[in-house]
Every structure is written in C-alpha cells, then in structure tokens.
Design a protein around this motif. Sequence first.
Motif, short mmCIF file in Angstrom:
data_model
loop_
_atom_site.label_atom_id
_atom_site.label_comp_id
_atom_site.label_asym_id
_atom_site.label_seq_id
_atom_site.Cartn_x
_atom_site.Cartn_y
_atom_site.Cartn_z
N PHE A 83 0.79 -1.24 -0.05
CA PHE A 83 -0.04 -0.17 -0.02
C PHE A 83 0.77 1.33 0.09
O PHE A 83 0.69 2.18 -0.58
CB PHE A 83 -1.01 0.09 1.18
N LEU A 84 1.85 1.24 0.88
CA LEU A 84 2.77 2.23 0.98
C LEU A 84 4.10 1.77 0.52
O LEU A 84 4.97 1.32 1.46
CB LEU A 84 3.00 3.22 2.15
N GLU A 85 4.78 2.04 -0.60
CA GLU A 85 6.01 1.59 -0.94
C GLU A 85 6.97 2.49 -0.42
O GLU A 85 8.30 2.19 0.19
CB GLU A 85 6.39 1.45 -2.34
N ASP A 86 6.71 3.77 -0.44
CA ASP A 86 7.68 4.76 0.23
C ASP A 86 7.01 6.16 0.24
O ASP A 86 5.58 6.06 0.10
CB ASP A 86 8.84 5.19 -0.87
N ALA A 87 7.32 6.76 1.24
CA ALA A 87 6.73 8.04 1.47
C ALA A 87 7.57 9.30 0.94
O ALA A 87 8.76 9.41 1.52
CB ALA A 87 6.64 8.23 2.99
N VAL A 88 7.15 10.08 0.26
CA VAL A 88 8.04 11.34 -0.25
C VAL A 88 7.42 12.44 0.40
O VAL A 88 6.17 12.80 0.16
CB VAL A 88 7.99 11.31 -1.79
N VAL A 89 8.38 13.09 1.21
CA VAL A 89 8.01 14.25 1.63
C VAL A 89 8.53 15.49 1.27
O VAL A 89 9.85 15.60 1.26
CB VAL A 89 8.27 14.34 3.33
N ARG A 90 7.90 16.38 0.59
CA ARG A 90 8.54 17.63 0.11
C ARG A 90 8.39 18.67 1.01
O ARG A 90 7.37 19.10 1.28
CB ARG A 90 7.67 17.92 -1.40
N ILE A 91 9.66 19.51 1.28
CA ILE A 91 9.61 20.51 2.11
C ILE A 91 10.15 21.87 1.60
O ILE A 91 10.87 21.60 0.57
CB ILE A 91 10.48 20.14 3.44
N GLY A 92 9.90 22.86 2.09
CA GLY A 92 10.38 24.30 1.62
C GLY A 92 11.48 24.69 2.91
O GLY A 92 11.04 24.58 3.64
N ILE A 93 12.57 25.15 2.46
CA ILE A 93 13.38 25.68 3.54
C ILE A 93 13.53 27.21 3.06
O ILE A 93 14.12 27.47 2.18
CB ILE A 93 14.70 25.00 3.41
N ALA A 94 12.87 27.77 3.97
CA ALA A 94 12.98 29.42 3.86
C ALA A 94 13.80 30.01 4.57
O ALA A 94 14.37 31.22 4.33
CB ALA A 94 11.41 29.89 4.23
N HIS A 95 14.39 29.35 5.99
CA HIS A 95 15.43 30.18 6.77
C HIS A 95 16.53 29.07 7.03
O HIS A 95 16.41 28.53 8.12
CB HIS A 95 14.73 30.56 8.06
N PRO A 96 17.55 28.87 6.30
CA PRO A 96 18.62 28.04 6.49
C PRO A 96 19.38 28.15 7.71
O PRO A 96 20.26 27.39 8.02
CB PRO A 96 19.41 28.05 5.08
N ASP A 97 19.30 29.30 8.50
CA ASP A 97 19.83 29.39 9.52
C ASP A 97 19.00 28.74 10.85
O ASP A 97 19.54 28.72 11.94
CB ASP A 97 20.03 30.90 9.91
N GLU A 98 18.10 28.04 10.32
CA GLU A 98 17.21 27.57 11.56
C GLU A 98 17.42 25.81 11.47
O GLU A 98 17.87 25.40 10.40
CB GLU A 98 15.71 27.90 11.48
N HIS A 99 16.75 25.26 12.65
CA HIS A 99 17.10 23.86 12.58
C HIS A 99 15.43 23.38 11.92
O HIS A 99 14.53 23.75 12.50
CB HIS A 99 17.15 23.26 14.13
N TYR A 100 15.52 22.61 11.04
CA TYR A 100 14.40 21.71 10.72
C TYR A 100 14.41 20.32 10.88
O TYR A 100 15.28 19.76 10.37
CB TYR A 100 14.15 22.11 9.00
N HIS A 101 13.61 20.08 11.57
CA HIS A 101 13.34 18.65 12.17
C HIS A 101 11.96 18.11 11.54
O HIS A 101 11.12 18.63 11.87
CB HIS A 101 13.33 18.48 13.65
N VAL A 102 12.07 16.90 10.91
CA VAL A 102 11.16 16.33 10.29
C VAL A 102 10.90 15.03 10.75
O VAL A 102 11.35 14.15 10.38
CB VAL A 102 11.29 16.19 8.79
N PRO A 103 10.04 14.80 11.87
CA PRO A 103 9.62 13.52 12.33
C PRO A 103 8.56 12.78 11.65
O PRO A 103 7.77 13.64 11.01
CB PRO A 103 9.19 13.75 13.88
N LEU A 104 8.89 11.33 11.43
CA LEU A 104 7.91 10.43 10.67
C LEU A 104 7.47 9.49 11.51
O LEU A 104 8.28 8.85 12.05
CB LEU A 104 8.44 10.27 9.37
N LEU A 105 6.08 9.45 11.83
CA LEU A 105 5.52 8.41 12.27
C LEU A 105 5.03 7.40 11.22
O LEU A 105 3.95 7.80 10.22
CB LEU A 105 4.39 8.95 13.24
N VAL A 106 5.18 6.09 11.27
CA VAL A 106 5.10 5.23 10.07
C VAL A 106 4.38 3.84 10.66
O VAL A 106 4.56 3.55 11.69
CB VAL A 106 6.19 4.94 9.38
#
Length: 117
Positions: A83-106
């Motif tokens: 049903f789910l071969e993969d999960a593609v998460v598209r994100i935008g980085i507007a402030h590269p001086d910040e920490h972007y943390h992307v948790p994924l629950l599967v």
Amino acid sequence: MGQLTTHVLDTSAGLPAAGVRIEVHDLTPEAPKLLVSVVTGRDGRCPAPLIGGNAFRAGRYALTFYLAEYFRARGVVLPMPAFLEDAVVRIGIAHPDEHYHVPLLVSPWSYSVYRGG
C-alpha cells in the motif's frame, strides 16, 4: 548554522524505526539532485544531520523514506505492491539558519509528518 534532521518512529510496533533508507533530493529547477542516502540507526535517527553547514540552503527538498523495504526487512507480510512503498515528503526551507526537524510516524498503512523543534 541550520540543519535538516529526521526521526522515524514505527507506530505499529511502538519502536524507533531502525534501518529505514532515506534519500534527500534538492528539487532544483533543472532536475532533482541526490544529496544524501542514509539509513536510520537503532534509535530511528540518522548518525548526522541530513544536510547542514554551508550545504544547507534555502530551497525545496524531497525526503524519500523507503517504508515497504523497512517493513519487509522486519518480517511484516505486505502485499505486492505494498500500500505504501515509500513516503515522499516535499519540504521548503525558507530560513537555512534554523533547525528543520522532520519526524515521521509510520505503519504499513499510514504515515504522519510534521515540523518538529
């Protein structure tokens, strides 16, 4: 300096998702460019930021989490195709001086993602 990190949790087992292959692509206007391919460790995290330092720039990125591969390796019986071969998460980085943390629950049938702190 900012960075991009992730953490994958297997909600069907109640455990960190160890052994999930992740690819990160820079979604450049010309064509997606593979930046890194990593596998999560025992704690469901990667050993280092996915992107950090001078390489972490504003733009659009795709994180591909290979879920069926992970669940099959754990011995979970999945149909072909899963049903789910993969999960593609598209994100935008507007402030590269910040920490972007992307948790994924599967689970084999669902996933949830958010920007963590």
